[in-house]
Design an enzyme around this catalytic site. Structure first.
Site, PDB file in Angstrom:
ATOM      1  N   GLY A  66       7.138 -13.293   3.377  1.00  0.00           N
ATOM      2  CA  GLY A  66       5.950 -12.468   3.274  1.00  0.00           C
ATOM      3  C   GLY A  66       6.275 -11.106   2.713  1.00  0.00           C
ATOM      4  O   GLY A  66       6.900 -10.972   1.667  1.00  0.00           O
ATOM      5  N   ASP A  67       5.879 -10.058   3.451  1.00  0.00           N
ATOM      6  CA  ASP A  67       6.030  -8.692   2.967  1.00  0.00           C
ATOM      7  C   ASP A  67       7.478  -8.356   2.638  1.00  0.00           C
ATOM      8  O   ASP A  67       8.379  -8.666   3.419  1.00  0.00           O
ATOM      9  CB  ASP A  67       5.589  -7.691   4.027  1.00  0.00           C
ATOM     10  CG  ASP A  67       4.173  -7.902   4.517  1.00  0.00           C
ATOM     11  OD1 ASP A  67       3.537  -8.854   4.087  1.00  0.00           O
ATOM     12  OD2 ASP A  67       3.734  -7.088   5.345  1.00  0.00           O
TER      13      ASP A  67
END
Length: 670
Positions: free
Chosen positions: A53-54
């Site tokens: 993800g991030d």
């Protein structure tokens, strides 16, 4: 990595536990393993297995660019990557979310062995018992390869469930560490200062401003020279707005407060959209004749979110219908009184789970469902519309149902209106970093050698509308190609420009170049036929008498992605409605567009295509669009097209790009 864990609020924990269970649709003509290989990017960073993800903990030290997600990745050039696997240990009863890493060069924290310079991570801690988010520290004495959690965590706790994503940096003028962090529900960022990374004091706050129709996340702030002049510095503050994009502000930061430039603030759009019409139900009083069944709606109407629910953004007034009573496990239905349809459209605000037929608002005539709409796996309320002219003067009623017990097993509804026109479901007006669907949680590298004259950042190429549904199985999530940043003076003022890292040139092979092409319909290349969707394009169009022009990429006989420039509207768009595999989530087939005015009568597009992604840089990076795509097999064609006239292409250059940018660990098991 188990430390700076890339998850969003508490309600998404369940989503991250099920992403490994996602399967390709039975409609697809290839196996899960084939899909994993087909969509694996050739030169973008991706997860070896599982979730990515991030981007988090981006820092440069001793010749290495460090990148953390669940795990640790390093690079010498931001093009070739080495996966180093886990760096953080788990903590019982604490979820570990995204954050940042700094090299504490003077050992101000005291974490360094024998006075050496430790790596120090500041990350968001999620206390699972109550959903509160706090800030903690971890430190490393082996060049960031393994971390130990600080024994006195948390270092900041304000008793909030919407307080996350610290970005820490050294502010030389004030000789202290500064943290910028999102106060998500308030749509603000808060600045803290510290001498030692352990003890923090509040400095100031900024916001709301610009786009505030979703929670704010993943802030970043840094100085940039204007037009390359290092004596003319502006500070860029970036915040992400759930669910799909990041915006930026320009101004000055004195080590305590961020103040927007007056000209930039004056140019910020101020108008907030609301459709015309007559309100049927606004839920500002009691339920006014609505009938309840089951438990899910028992607390409705609610004043925003319920306990353990993330903040709800975008509803009108003070109250809304919300089925999160006692969590996602409850079910039920709520039914409106009868009413007469006397307009062509019914508009409403909706949020919550994307489970067709299970979490939905339905329109019924004579007991039959004639229209339905589900949520989009976000607590941000969005305008949706039904065209109902065929039912004019007929009696109808509405039901809101919640029959899903798993993740996002709830539905939020507000402001149901009879309207003469359809509601617009469009992005807020703001200075967006990227106008595509998939450029989120952007972060820049600390201490990079380029930071004196530029900045390099990267972003997660996905969003929370469909991140858990994408059609890969053993891995999910990729990063954008790293970008150089600059500030440029334009006729409208100082604006951000972005370009892909120039080191991409090292991957180029099998170059093709054409000049002075005259396009009257569609033009396919006989000399550029890439074997896979891993290539770079650079094309300059002369704006002439046509209505629109552009390119088809990742194209086959039936499916293609369309990059289209609309001459009258002066907009550039990516149309992925017919791009290939789009059925895995009903929000995925979509068109994203952004403003792009011609420069000297020309539109220049630089385009990166990489198996399951596309990034478009317009006119030197003044407008950028990034989107995921999932083409089927044998979709790797490239062509030019024009609509309603002739278009001149002054230059077209193309390169296939090498595919050996990640080490062998990429494909090995743990």
């Amino acid at each position: 990595m188990q430390g700076i864990k890339l998850i969003r609020p508490a309600f998404l924990l369940l989503l991250l536990t099920i992403i490994y269970m996602q399967k390709l649709s039975a409609q697809e003509a290839f196996t899960e393993r084939e899909a994993d290989q087909l969509y694996r990017p050739a030169y973008h960073l991706s997860a070896p297995q599982g979730w990515m993800g991030d981007p988090s903990g981006l820092v440069y030290n001793d010749g290495l660019y460090h990148f953390y997600y669940w795990r640790h990745v390093v690079s010498t050039d931001l093009v070739h990557w080495e996966h180093k696997w886990d760096a953080f240990t788990k903590i019982d009863s604490i979820g570990q979310m995204s954050g940042s890493v700094v090299v504490d060069k003077y050992n101000s924290s005291g974490f360094g062995d024998n006075g050496e310079s430790p790596f120090v991570a500041a990350y968001s801690m999620l206390r699972l018992s109550d959903g509160n988010q706090m800030q903690g520290l971890a430190y490393s004495n082996d060049e960031g390869n393994s971390y130990q959690h600080y024994a006195h965590n948390p270092v900041i706790d304000i008793g909030s469930s919407e307080f996350r994503d610290p970005q820490v940096f050294w502010h030389d003028a004030t000789q202290r560490w500064v943290m910028v962090i999102a106060m998500a529900a308030e749509r603000k960022v808060r600045f803290y200062g510290s001498e030692n990374l352990k003890d923090w004091e509040v400095l100031s706050e900024f916001g709301p401003a610009g786009a505030d129709g979703g929670v704010w996340e993943c802030p970043d702030i840094f100085p940039l020279p204007v037009d390359g002049d290092t004596s003319h510095i502006r500070w860029l503050l970036q915040v992400d707005v759930q669910p799909v994009g990041g915006q930026y502000f320009l101004g000055d930061f004195d080590g305590e407060k961020f103040k927007m430039d007056e000209a930039f603030e004056a140019a910020l759009p101020k108008e907030k959209y609301k459709p015309e019409g007559n309100v049927l139900f606004d839920f500002e009083g009691d339920l006014n004749g609505w009938e309840l069944e089951g438990e899910a709606f028992r607390a409705s109407p609610t004043k925003g979110a319920l306990p353990m629910q993330s903040v709800i953004i975008g509803y009108e007034g003070e109250q809304l219908i919300n089925s999160f009573y006692q969590g996602d496990s409850t079910t039920g239905k709520i039914t409106s009184p009868n009413f007469v349809i006397d307009e062509d459209y019914i508009n409403f605000l909706i949020g919550g789970g994307n489970h067709p037929g299970k979490t939905a608002i339905n329109l019924l005539l004579d007991g039959e469902i004639v229209r339905t709409q589900t949520g989009m796996n976000t607590e941000t309320m969005r305008w949706k519309s039904w065209e109902v002219s065929e039912f004019k003067d007929k009696e109808a009623y509405i039901e809101v149902v919640d029959e899903h017990k798993g993740g996002f097993g709830h539905i939020n509804v507000d402001q149901i209106m009879l309207s003469p026109s359809t509601a617009k479901d469009e992005r807020e007006k703001a200075f967006w970093i990227d106008y595509g669907q998939d450029f989120y949680a952007v972060r820049s590298w600390q201490d990079a050698p380029e930071n004196d004259t530029s900045r390099i950042w990267i972003a997660w190429m996905s969003n929370w509308l469909y991140a858990g549904d994408v059609p890969t199985n053993s891995w999910q999530g990729i990063q954008s190609f790293p970008r150089y940043l600059a500030l440029k003076t334009t006729e409208e003022g100082i604006r951000l420009v972005q370009q892909p890292l120039e080191k991409i040139r090292s991957l180029r092979q099998n170059a093709v170049s054409n000049q002075d092409l005259r396009i009257t319909d569609e033009y396919s290349f006989s000399d550029f036929k890439p074997s896979q969707n891993a290539y770079e394009l650079d094309v300059t169009f002369t704006v002439g008498d046509s209505k629109a022009f552009g390119l088809h990429v990742a194209a086959g006989n039936e499916y293609k992605t369309i990059i289209r420039y609309d001459v009258a509207d002066e907009t550039i768009s990516i149309d992925r409605t017919g791009s290939g595999n789009t059925a895995f989530n009903d929000t995925f087939p979509s068109i994203a567009s952004g403003p792009l005015a011609p420069v000297n009568g020309e539109i220049r597009l630089r385009i990166l295509v990489d198996q399951s992604s596309i990034e478009v840089f317009g006119n030197g990076g003044l407008t950028v669009l990034s989107s995921l795509i999932f083409p089927f097999k044998d979709q790797s064609g490239v062509s030019l097209f024009t609509e309603g006239g002739t278009t001149q292409v002054s230059q077209f250059s193309a390169w296939e790009l090498a595919t050996d940018t990640q080490n062998d660990q990429q494909f090995e098991g743990e």
